[in-house]
Motif scaffolding. Structure first.
Motif, PDB file in Angstrom:
ATOM      1  N   MET A   1      -4.682   3.551  -4.714  1.00  0.00           N
ATOM      2  CA  MET A   1      -4.610   2.096  -4.793  1.00  0.00           C
ATOM      3  C   MET A   1      -5.928   1.622  -5.406  1.00  0.00           C
ATOM      4  O   MET A   1      -6.817   1.121  -4.717  1.00  0.00           O
TER       5      MET A   1
ATOM      6  N   ALA B   1       0.831  -1.207   0.000  1.00  0.00           N
ATOM      7  CA  ALA B   1       0.000   0.000   0.000  1.00  0.00           C
ATOM      8  C   ALA B   1       0.865   1.256   0.000  1.00  0.00           C
ATOM      9  O   ALA B   1       0.596   2.219  -0.750  1.00  0.00           O
TER      10      ALA B   1
ATOM     11  N   THR C   1      -4.732  -2.883  -7.654  1.00  0.00           N
ATOM     12  CA  THR C   1      -4.620  -3.790  -6.512  1.00  0.00           C
ATOM     13  C   THR C   1      -4.805  -5.233  -6.932  1.00  0.00           C
ATOM     14  O   THR C   1      -4.046  -6.129  -6.522  1.00  0.00           O
TER      15      THR C   1
ATOM     16  N   LEU D   1       2.383   1.678  -3.538  1.00  0.00           N
ATOM     17  CA  LEU D   1       1.419   2.091  -4.558  1.00  0.00           C
ATOM     18  C   LEU D   1       0.959   3.527  -4.343  1.00  0.00           C
ATOM     19  O   LEU D   1       0.831   4.299  -5.298  1.00  0.00           O
ATOM     20  N   TYR D   2       0.691   3.894  -3.099  1.00  0.00           N
ATOM     21  CA  TYR D   2       0.249   5.268  -2.841  1.00  0.00           C
ATOM     22  C   TYR D   2       1.348   6.277  -3.142  1.00  0.00           C
ATOM     23  O   TYR D   2       1.061   7.393  -3.606  1.00  0.00           O
TER      24      TYR D   2
END
Length: 567
Positions: free
Chosen positions: A38, A28, A43, A31-32
């Motif tokens: 996300m 997370a 995902t 990705l952020y």
């Protein structure tokens, strides 16, 4: 054959939930930070790739053999690598018992099935590399070869030294077939990738709907809570080491420093900084201490008990030993881990976790129902989250600036080229004007030269006319001289004739007195002659020549002088 391939798949399915839970927070955060969101598509793609990678690795090493004294003797046939390309065809012919037929050579041939599975092993990798990671065919081939080499080296080294000898064969044909499978997957993903929306498109839609995603704020909160717990434990350990006991107010001091003082000084907490978030006031003003304190108290009351209990549960779960036969058989490890956690927690801790869970669920429910997805502590304190640029946005901005700079550079270069061309044209025009002026001057000089030549020609013509006149004058003078010469000759003849005549007259006069004396009757004649003689000088010069004769002689002399001048 089917059982040999199903066991690794079942093993990967058993291990995946725990691995997904452990990797959820790092995934997370990654990705952020990279994409700012996300999204569901990204995902699903990430966890699909994670499950495929785990399955492919399990298919490489599972089932794990038992460590025995004669293990190296049992697997002596695979102790040495197979470096001869094309050995697969010999295995196929060997498994077919040298028979030619569809069943013997293809359908019921274990070597063909093994080669097909090796081809399919990295085929999903090529799909992921094209759609998710956006790699080229050449990069896919290189990555596929590298992954296949990692698998083969894992087998050859006995799972990197876990076993004393290899229990699977290192085959160079597997490298070639695995790489071909990755390239085939990349080629097959082309039509599918063109039909599906790109992950960047899905991310853009999600960000347009929610600029500050709830999951991003929740991830930052989890990081802050984990950091707060670790910092509290570290501070208490340091104080206990120095003074023997740790004050009970240490966690409160760390909480105030983490959630109040740091945001007041930097505008964000460490967890929010990691997730590229910052705190801003609703009215746009500075962050006030009382608002930050109110927000921290509400946050601690709503979420801290559950998150602290969850963190403690995760620590206990990670410290729980698992049986060594997990890789060879599938057990309900999730239920066993949950039971271990519930057993390890005290009733008070369990009650705190349940109360915190209830408050957290209520907070999440109210947050998701709000139009702007604001949590209760955000609305009450008047402080909300704002986003900082994520990596993809920064790269896009840099690319845009680079493209703008390149466009400006090209425009400036074109302008410079145009200015240079114009300057060159101006210089060429100036040189042309100079050449034209030189040509004009040359033409004027040529004209003047022609005029001078004309004048010279006219002068030569006049000189020729003057020479012709002079020649005519000379010819006239020659004629005059010739005439004068003739006149002189005539004069000379006349002079000679005059002398002759004068001589004759003189002789006659001399003879006349004698004759008068001889004739007495003529006594008056001498007197007349004498008178005549007295009158003669009046018509003669000093020599006694007549004036007419002298004049003729002078004319002849002048004529001879003129003839001499003409010559």
């Amino acid at each position: 054959m089917a059982t040999a391939y199903l066991l690794p798949i079942k093993t990967a399915a058993a291990l995946f939930p725990l691995l997904a839970l452990v990797l959820l927070l790092p995934t997370a955060v990654l990705l952020y930070r990279r994409h700012g969101v996300m999204s569901r598509g990204r995902t699903l793609s990430v966890y699909g790739f994670l499950y495929y990678s785990l399955t492919a690795f399990c298919m490489t090493i599972v089932p794990l053999p038992k460590q025995t004294a004669d293990m190296c003797q049992r697997f002596a046939m695979v102790a040495h690598p197979q470096w001869m390309p094309g050995n697969t065809f010999r295995d196929i012919w060997k498994e077919a018992d040298h028979k030619i037929g569809l069943n013997a050579l293809v359908l019921q041939n274990p070597a063909v099935a093994g080669t097909l599975f090796n081809l399919l092993l990295l085929l999903p990798l090529g799909i992921f590399l094209r759609y998710h990671f956006v790699r080229s065919l050449r990069a896919t081939a290189l990555i596929g070869f590298t992954v296949s080499l990692f698998f083969e080296l894992t087998q050859w080294t006995g799972v990197w030294g876990l076993y004393n000898c290899p229990y699977r064969l290192f085959d160079v044909d597997d490298l070639l077939v695995n790489t071909a499978g990755a390239m085939a997957g990349w080629l097959l993903a082309g039509p599918v990738a063109r039909m599906l929306p790109t992950l960047e498109t899905l991310d853009g839609r999600a960000l347009a709907a929610r600029p500050v995603p709830f999951g991003r704020r929740l991830t930052a909160l989890v990081v802050d809570v984990a950091g707060y717990v670790l910092a509290s434990v570290f501070a208490m350990a340091v104080m206990a080491f120095q003074s023997g006991t740790a004050p009970t107010w240490t966690p409160i001091a760390v909480f105030v420093a983490w959630f109040v003082l740091l945001p007041l000084a930097t505008g964000t907490t460490p967890g929010k900084r990691l997730l590229l978030l910052k705190l801003v006031a609703d009215d746009g003003g500075p962050l006030l201490p009382w608002r930050l304190t109110l927000r921290a108290l509400l946050l601690g009351a709503l979420a801290m008990p559950f998150l602290s209990g969850l963190f403690l549960a995760v620590v206990i779960l990670l410290n729980e030993p698992y049986p060594s036969v997990l890789f060879t058989t599938v057990r309900d490890s999730g239920a066993q881990g949950a039971a271990a956690v519930l057993t390890a927690l005290s009733p008070g801790q369990l009650l705190a976790v349940l109360v915190g869970f209830t408050l957290t669920v209520t907070c999440v429910r109210k947050t998701l129902r709000h139009p702007d997805r604001l949590a209760p502590h955000d609305r009450i304190s008047g402080i909300r989250n704002a986003t900082l640029p994520h990596s993809r946005a920064i790269r896009a901005a840099r690319a845009a600036r680079a493209a703008q700079g390149a466009a400006q550079g090209r425009a400036a270069g074109a302008a410079r080229d145009g200015a240079g061309a114009a300057a060159g044209a101006a210089r060429d025009a100036a040189r042309g004007a100079g050449d034209a002026g030189g040509a004009a001057r040359n033409a004027a000089g040529a004209t003047r030269g022609a005029a001078g030549t004309t004048r010279g020609t006219a002068g030569a013509t006049g000189a020729a006319r003057d020479a012709a006149g002079a020649a005519r004058d000379a010819a006239g003078a020659t004629g005059d001289a010739a005439g004068a010469t003739r006149a002189a000759r005539d004069t000379a003849r006349a002079t000679g004739a005059a002398r002759d005549a004068a001589g004759a007259d003189t002789q006659t006069a001399a003879q006349s007195p004698v004759q008068a004396a001889a004739r007495p009757g003529d006594r008056a004649a001498p007197v007349a002659v004498a008178q005549d003689a007295d009158d003669a000088p009046a018509d003669a010069d000093a020599s006694g020549r007549p004036l007419a004769t002298a004049a003729t002689t002078g004319s002849a002399a002048e004529a001879q002088g003129s003839a001499a001048d003409s010559r």
